[in-house]
Scaffold this motif. Structure first.
Motif, mmCIF file in Angstrom:
data_model
loop_
_atom_site.group_PDB
_atom_site.id
_atom_site.type_symbol
_atom_site.label_atom_id
_atom_site.label_comp_id
_atom_site.label_asym_id
_atom_site.label_seq_id
_atom_site.Cartn_x
_atom_site.Cartn_y
_atom_site.Cartn_z
ATOM 1 N N ALA A 33 -64.286 54.358 14.239
ATOM 2 C CA ALA A 33 -64.260 53.925 12.835
ATOM 3 C C ALA A 33 -63.059 53.007 12.603
ATOM 4 O O ALA A 33 -61.984 53.227 13.154
ATOM 5 C CB ALA A 33 -64.159 55.144 11.917
ATOM 6 N N LYS A 34 -63.267 51.970 11.785
ATOM 7 C CA LYS A 34 -62.139 51.089 11.452
ATOM 8 C C LYS A 34 -61.439 51.613 10.193
ATOM 9 O O LYS A 34 -62.096 52.123 9.276
ATOM 10 C CB LYS A 34 -62.634 49.661 11.251
ATOM 11 C CG LYS A 34 -63.069 49.030 12.573
ATOM 12 C CD LYS A 34 -63.293 47.545 12.430
ATOM 13 C CE LYS A 34 -63.501 46.926 13.816
ATOM 14 N NZ LYS A 34 -63.842 45.506 13.743
ATOM 15 N N VAL A 35 -60.106 51.478 10.195
ATOM 16 C CA VAL A 35 -59.292 52.087 9.138
ATOM 17 C C VAL A 35 -58.346 51.045 8.554
ATOM 18 O O VAL A 35 -57.739 50.262 9.295
ATOM 19 C CB VAL A 35 -58.440 53.247 9.720
ATOM 20 C CG1 VAL A 35 -57.609 53.921 8.636
ATOM 21 C CG2 VAL A 35 -59.304 54.274 10.444
ATOM 22 N N ASP A 50 -60.908 43.763 0.651
ATOM 23 C CA ASP A 50 -62.214 43.318 1.167
ATOM 24 C C ASP A 50 -62.372 43.674 2.650
ATOM 25 O O ASP A 50 -63.362 43.286 3.270
ATOM 26 C CB ASP A 50 -62.339 41.793 1.037
ATOM 27 C CG ASP A 50 -62.265 41.345 -0.413
ATOM 28 O OD1 ASP A 50 -63.009 41.899 -1.226
ATOM 29 O OD2 ASP A 50 -61.447 40.455 -0.722
ATOM 30 N N ALA A 51 -61.402 44.362 3.229
ATOM 31 C CA ALA A 51 -61.407 44.626 4.674
ATOM 32 C C ALA A 51 -62.691 45.355 5.089
ATOM 33 O O ALA A 51 -63.145 46.276 4.399
ATOM 34 C CB ALA A 51 -60.198 45.480 5.045
ATOM 35 N N SER A 52 -63.240 44.925 6.223
ATOM 36 C CA SER A 52 -64.453 45.574 6.756
ATOM 37 C C SER A 52 -64.052 46.822 7.518
ATOM 38 O O SER A 52 -63.836 46.782 8.735
ATOM 39 C CB SER A 52 -65.172 44.638 7.724
ATOM 40 O OG SER A 52 -65.877 43.719 6.999
ATOM 41 N N ARG A 95 -65.334 45.917 -4.724
ATOM 42 C CA ARG A 95 -65.316 45.124 -3.484
ATOM 43 C C ARG A 95 -65.152 45.955 -2.220
ATOM 44 O O ARG A 95 -65.407 45.458 -1.121
ATOM 45 C CB ARG A 95 -64.158 44.118 -3.571
ATOM 46 C CG ARG A 95 -64.467 42.978 -4.520
ATOM 47 C CD ARG A 95 -63.215 42.312 -5.051
ATOM 48 N NE ARG A 95 -62.211 42.111 -4.040
ATOM 49 C CZ ARG A 95 -60.896 42.022 -4.282
ATOM 50 N NH1 ARG A 95 -60.446 42.133 -5.510
ATOM 51 N NH2 ARG A 95 -60.042 41.836 -3.312
ATOM 52 N N LEU A 96 -64.689 47.196 -2.359
ATOM 53 C CA LEU A 96 -64.392 48.007 -1.165
ATOM 54 C C LEU A 96 -65.589 48.119 -0.236
ATOM 55 O O LEU A 96 -66.702 48.368 -0.676
ATOM 56 C CB LEU A 96 -64.011 49.438 -1.578
ATOM 57 C CG LEU A 96 -62.597 49.763 -2.010
ATOM 58 C CD1 LEU A 96 -62.421 51.277 -2.053
ATOM 59 C CD2 LEU A 96 -61.568 49.154 -1.097
ATOM 60 N N LYS A 97 -65.333 48.001 1.070
ATOM 61 C CA LYS A 97 -66.424 48.142 2.057
ATOM 62 C C LYS A 97 -66.439 49.565 2.647
ATOM 63 O O LYS A 97 -67.392 49.955 3.299
ATOM 64 C CB LYS A 97 -66.210 47.168 3.220
ATOM 65 C CG LYS A 97 -66.016 45.718 2.819
ATOM 66 C CD LYS A 97 -67.348 44.997 2.738
ATOM 67 C CE LYS A 97 -67.208 43.496 2.550
ATOM 68 N NZ LYS A 97 -66.290 43.055 1.517
ATOM 69 N N ALA A 98 -65.347 50.296 2.432
ATOM 70 C CA ALA A 98 -65.198 51.600 3.090
ATOM 71 C C ALA A 98 -66.259 52.594 2.628
ATOM 72 O O ALA A 98 -66.810 52.472 1.533
ATOM 73 C CB ALA A 98 -63.809 52.156 2.791
ATOM 74 N N VAL A 119 -66.833 53.772 -10.565
ATOM 75 C CA VAL A 119 -67.479 52.731 -9.742
ATOM 76 C C VAL A 119 -67.694 53.256 -8.325
ATOM 77 O O VAL A 119 -68.757 53.063 -7.730
ATOM 78 C CB VAL A 119 -66.613 51.443 -9.716
ATOM 79 C CG1 VAL A 119 -67.204 50.413 -8.753
ATOM 80 C CG2 VAL A 119 -66.469 50.863 -11.111
ATOM 81 N N LEU A 120 -66.707 53.950 -7.785
ATOM 82 C CA LEU A 120 -66.831 54.480 -6.421
ATOM 83 C C LEU A 120 -67.969 55.496 -6.344
ATOM 84 O O LEU A 120 -68.727 55.521 -5.377
ATOM 85 C CB LEU A 120 -65.505 55.104 -5.968
ATOM 86 C CG LEU A 120 -64.327 54.114 -5.868
ATOM 87 C CD1 LEU A 120 -63.043 54.845 -5.493
ATOM 88 C CD2 LEU A 120 -64.606 53.021 -4.845
ATOM 89 N N VAL A 121 -68.103 56.305 -7.397
ATOM 90 C CA VAL A 121 -69.204 57.284 -7.427
ATOM 91 C C VAL A 121 -70.542 56.544 -7.402
ATOM 92 O O VAL A 121 -71.421 56.845 -6.596
ATOM 93 C CB VAL A 121 -69.119 58.182 -8.687
ATOM 94 C CG1 VAL A 121 -70.342 59.079 -8.803
ATOM 95 C CG2 VAL A 121 -67.856 59.030 -8.656
#
Ligand code: NAD
Length: 422
Positions: free
Chosen positions: A217-219, A289-291, A311-314, A332-334
């Protein structure tokens, strides 16, 4: 009591009250007691005059707030920062009440602070400020009353001065009056790394629950201090690839994974990630915006705004910092099905090992780092499982579930103790 101090709708205390309003519908069986949570038990404001090195006298304003003591002595840090005010200290003390109760520690919540920029004081001035502040709040602190610890702008040395000042006033050494002390003054092994370790333990547990493999997984990590760097190292040890790091000095990334031991060394030498050789530089805003699959805000409050949340990709956000997500961004996250492991459990490793430090001080018997980590992992896994079960039962977010669990424990204690005089 007028609780509208610093009556700014964006104030931290207002955020906390909004969080309690969100959880109140789940606590109807305890509704007679809910106002207990909306009012700090005790707020002390003190004048802290000190003689500066040039002979002048300066006055600083200090605070100690005990939000709730229903489950045990107050517990919470001391912040030295130019923005400290009563509104902020009240909120931080309330979040400590919730955090202690989520992990089921026998503590209430408290917090303190002095409005000061510690970087502008000499070491002697800092010591005088700390000793006078400790003397001023001494009537309400103590190992059975309220136990301070380090927070932003304070550290183990400052805790050593606090312990010494309090001990001088009572006439014998009281190591258990503060936690986060240097090891040779009754501090605990494992305390420094405990919060980052807790972020990893709780984050890995929830990642497993949602079938997100850590290996590969990328962090992305915001903040590469005490909390962020330890969490990053542990995720990398577990096979994750830490690709983005942001701190106060800038934002860096390496899609193949940053060399963390080298980055730790670079930050120690250069006081920030800026200038790290094996990475590319990005604009600070691009960080959001990090993938990546895992996002760890471990720096400041109010970082995840509505825009950034959109915008979060996580797939998962691990709140290493206190209050990094604004309530509207949480919604928004929900909506976007991004799982948030909330601060009150995610960063509770620190207060848990502070509890161990207090227990060891009371017994004058000290544990090995292995024993500390074993007990820490056990308590945090128990707590995160409780939160997960509460979320399933109430069909709500982990944050609401953590608040339900904590508020029930606090209000049940209040109910069982009764209201004095009956
Ligand atoms: P720290 O001072 O060791 O590190 C803070 C990090 O944040 C540094 O890397 C700093 O460069 C970075 N930072 C500061 N301003 C920034 C900005 N504008 N943009 C991006 N990064 C910025 O602090 P810490 O102990 O690691 O604490 C970090 C957070 O975790 C805080 O919210 C703190 O309240 C919370 N927390 C800490 C503990 C603990 O035990 N240390 C426990 C619970 C919660």
């Amino acid at each position: 009591m007028d609780l509208s101090y610093g009556n700014d709708s964006h104030g931290a205390w207002q955020t906390y009250l909004a969080q309690i309003d969100r959880v109140a519908p789940y606590l109807t069986h305890l509704s007679d007691y809910i106002n207990t949570l909306k009012r700090p038990k005790r707020c002390l404001i003190v004048d802290v005059p000190i003689v500066m090195d040039d002979g002048t006298i300066q006055h600083f304003e200090g605070y100690r707030v005990q939000h709730n003591l229903s489950r045990g002595p107050g517990k919470g840090g001391i912040r030295y920062h130019p923005d400290v005010d009563l509104n902020e200290v009240m909120a931080l003390s309330a979040w400590m009440t919730i955090k202690s109760a989520v992990v089921n520690l026998p503590f209430g919540g408290a917090k303190g602070g002095v409005r000061v920029d510690p970087s502008k004081l000499s070491k002697r001035e800092l010591e005088r400020l700390t000793r006078r502040f400790t003397a001023e709040i001494s009537p309400i602190i103590g190992p059975q009353k309220d136990i301070p610890a380090p927070d932003v702008g304070t550290n183990g040395s400052i805790m050593g001065w606090m312990m010494d000042t309090y001990s001088s006033s009572v006439g014998y050494t009281v190591t258990g009056v503060v936690t986060g002390k240097p090891i040779h003054l009754g501090g605990s092994l494992g305390r420094v790394k405990a919060t980052g370790r807790g972020v990893f333990i709780t984050g890995r547990h929830i990642a497993n629950r949602i079938n997100l493999p850590i290996h590969g997984a990328k962090v992305a990590v915001q903040g590469f201090g005490n909390v962020g760097s330890e969490a990053a190292l542990l995720f990398a040890d577990a096979g994750a690839i830490v690709t983005w790091v942001q701190d106060h000095s800038g934002t860096i990334y390496n899609e193949n994974g940053l060399d963390l031991p080298k980055l730790v060394q670079h930050v120690a030498e250069h006081r920030g990630v800026k200038g790290f050789a094996d990475a590319q530089v990005a604009d600070d805003e691009d960080f959001w915006d990090a993938s990546v699959e895992i996002m760890i805000p471990a720096a400041l409050e109010s970082q995840i705004t509505v825009d950034r949340a959109q915008r979060l990709k996580a797939k998962i956000v691990l709140e290493g910092a206190n209050g990094p997500t604004l309530p509207a961004a949480d919604d928004v996250l929900v909506e976007r099905n991004i799982v948030v492991v909330p601060d009150v459990i995610c960063n509770a490793g620190g207060v848990t090992v502070s509890y161990f430090e207090w227990v060891q001080d009371m017994a004058s018997y000290f544990w090995t780092e292995e024993e500390i980590n074993e007990r820490l992992d056990k308590l945090l896994i128990q707590a995160i499982n409780d939160v997960w079960s509460s979320a399933e039962e109430h069909q709500c977010t982990l944050r609401t579930a953590a608040y339900i669990l904590a508020c029930e424990r606090i209000l049940e204690a209040r109910q069982e103790r009764g209201i004095y005089p009956g």
